[in-house]
Motif scaffolding. Structure first.
Motif, PDB file in Angstrom:
ATOM      1  N   THR A 141       1.341  -1.380  -0.298  1.00  0.00           N
ATOM      2  CA  THR A 141       0.092  -0.578   0.020  1.00  0.00           C
ATOM      3  C   THR A 141       1.000   1.628  -0.179  1.00  0.00           C
ATOM      4  OG1 THR A 141      -1.601  -1.152   1.126  1.00  0.00           O
ATOM      5  CG2 THR A 141      -2.078   1.425   1.286  1.00  0.00           C
ATOM      6  N   ASN A 194       4.792  -2.697  -4.573  1.00  0.00           N
ATOM      7  CA  ASN A 194       5.203  -3.897  -5.285  1.00  0.00           C
ATOM      8  C   ASN A 194       5.970  -4.154  -6.497  1.00  0.00           C
ATOM      9  OD1 ASN A 194       3.554  -4.907  -2.726  1.00  0.00           O
ATOM     10  ND2 ASN A 194       2.134  -3.528  -3.679  1.00  0.00           N
ATOM     11  N   HIS A 248      -3.753  -6.133 -10.775  1.00  0.00           N
ATOM     12  CA  HIS A 248      -4.928  -5.131 -10.557  1.00  0.00           C
ATOM     13  C   HIS A 248      -4.592  -3.308 -10.437  1.00  0.00           C
ATOM     14  CE1 HIS A 248      -3.400  -5.645  -6.156  1.00  0.00           C
ATOM     15  NE2 HIS A 248      -3.954  -4.757  -6.570  1.00  0.00           N
ATOM     16  N   ASP A 250      -0.573   1.081  -5.678  1.00  0.00           N
ATOM     17  CA  ASP A 250       0.641   1.018  -4.933  1.00  0.00           C
ATOM     18  C   ASP A 250       1.351  -0.258  -6.113  1.00  0.00           C
ATOM     19  OD1 ASP A 250      -1.856  -0.531  -4.024  1.00  0.00           O
ATOM     20  OD2 ASP A 250      -0.820  -1.802  -2.658  1.00  0.00           O
ATOM     21  N   HIS A 251       0.544  -1.210  -6.546  1.00  0.00           N
ATOM     22  CA  HIS A 251       0.417  -1.957  -7.777  1.00  0.00           C
ATOM     23  C   HIS A 251       0.959  -1.178  -9.424  1.00  0.00           C
ATOM     24  CE1 HIS A 251      -0.548  -5.533  -5.154  1.00  0.00           C
ATOM     25  NE2 HIS A 251      -0.491  -4.321  -4.729  1.00  0.00           N
ATOM     26  N   ASP A 273      -2.806  -9.324  -4.696  1.00  0.00           N
ATOM     27  CA  ASP A 273      -3.912  -8.760  -3.230  1.00  0.00           C
ATOM     28  C   ASP A 273      -4.806  -9.787  -3.192  1.00  0.00           C
ATOM     29  OD1 ASP A 273      -1.354  -6.904  -2.591  1.00  0.00           O
ATOM     30  OD2 ASP A 273      -3.085  -5.013  -3.022  1.00  0.00           O
ATOM     31  N   HIS A 333       4.335  -7.645   0.737  1.00  0.00           N
ATOM     32  CA  HIS A 333       2.958  -6.513   1.170  1.00  0.00           C
ATOM     33  C   HIS A 333       2.432  -6.329   2.135  1.00  0.00           C
ATOM     34  CE1 HIS A 333      -1.016  -4.901   0.594  1.00  0.00           C
ATOM     35  NE2 HIS A 333      -0.652  -4.392  -1.124  1.00  0.00           N
TER      36      HIS A 333
HETATM   37 ZN   LIG Z   1      -1.567  -3.628  -2.857  1.00  0.00          ZN
END
Ligand SMILES: [Zn+2]
Ligand SMILES: [Zn+2]
Length: 257
Positions: free
Chosen positions: A11, A20, A59, A63-64, A159, A216
């Motif tokens: 996050t 990540n 996704h 944060d990805h 996630d 994560h």
């Molecule tokens: Zn995440």
């Protein structure tokens, strides 16, 4: 196969860290798996922009995919114009990205990137690596992944709360990279789309994964506590992901800090 951790925080980053991201290399193939905030800088320590065969985003949470923006500009203004960067992402991922760009930048998104839709049950070939996507349980559309190369199988949970898709992705893998966002005491909070330490361990155990990498983890929690709790449900070797760490599966399992 060499896997380098580009970002390990969930996050938001730990001090000096990144969210990540992983670089997976097999033979002459380089695959970037997630590109969260801070990952591009770490990626460029390991590889040139023009070497990346594909970027995969599981996704559309910032944060990805946050560092897709600086990647976009780095490619767009690169002197060699290495446009058409292969990018696998769910649904209307580029449309979501485009919402915060100005009109003049937005029109370049589909030229700089060559997008492909990530879908459950489909196989994707990236050089010497094959990918398969499995549905996760998370507030937005997302996919766990199984990566296969000559003599190895690696899974990544993305996630997700525990679910059949993640378990299936991890089944019989040499290495399972699993999110463990929260400590065991936070099971109720985790039920909204994440896993606790113990749930990550239990998923790895049920799937028969041979090694477990935890990632994560929220920066407010102690990584060693999370590893210890995961060890209550998983008996194999557990390693917490850390930026700059490299895992090699050639001739066995090697971790370099
Ligand atoms: Zn995440
Ligand atoms: Zn997410």
């Amino acid at each position: 196969m060499r896997l380098t951790v580009l970002g390990a925080s969930g996050t938001y980053p730990r001090p000096g860290g990144a969210t990540n991201g992983f670089l997976v290399r097999e033979g002459g193939t380089s695959l970037v798996l997630e590109l969260g905030n801070g990952c591009l800088s770490n990626l460029l320590r390991e590889a040139r922009l023009t070497e990346i065969d594909a970027v995969v985003i599981t996704h559309m949470h910032i944060d990805h995919f946050g560092d897709l923006y600086p990647l976009f500009y780095a490619l767009r203004f690169h002197p060699d114009r290495p446009w058409g960067q292969r990018l696998l992402l769910p649904g209307d991922g580029l449309g979501i990205m485009g919402r915060i760009l100005g009109e003049d930048s937005r029109e370049y998104l589909e030229r700089v990137f060559a997008p492909e839709v990530l879908e459950a049950g489909r196989d994707y070939g990236v050089g010497d690596i094959t990918l398969r996507a499995f549905p996760t349980r998370h507030p937005v559309e997302g996919y766990a992944l199984r990566l296969e190369g000559p003599g190895w199988r690696v899974a990544y949970s993305s996630d997700s709360s525990p679910c059949p898709g993640v378990e299936e992705a991890a089944r019989g893998t040499d290495l399972f990279i699993c999110e463990a966002t929260l400590p065991a005491a936070y099971e109720e909070e985790a039920s909204h789309g994440h896993m606790t330490s113990r749930q990550a361990g239990a998923t790895a155990a049920t799937a028969g994964a041979r090694k477990l990498m935890l990632t994560h983890i929220w920066p407010t929690f102690d990584v060693l506590d999370i590893v210890r709790e995961a060890g209550e449900t998983y008996r194999g070797e557990i390693v917490p992901a850390r930026e700059g760490m490299t895992v090699s599966l050639e001739g066995g399992w090697h971790v370099q800090a």
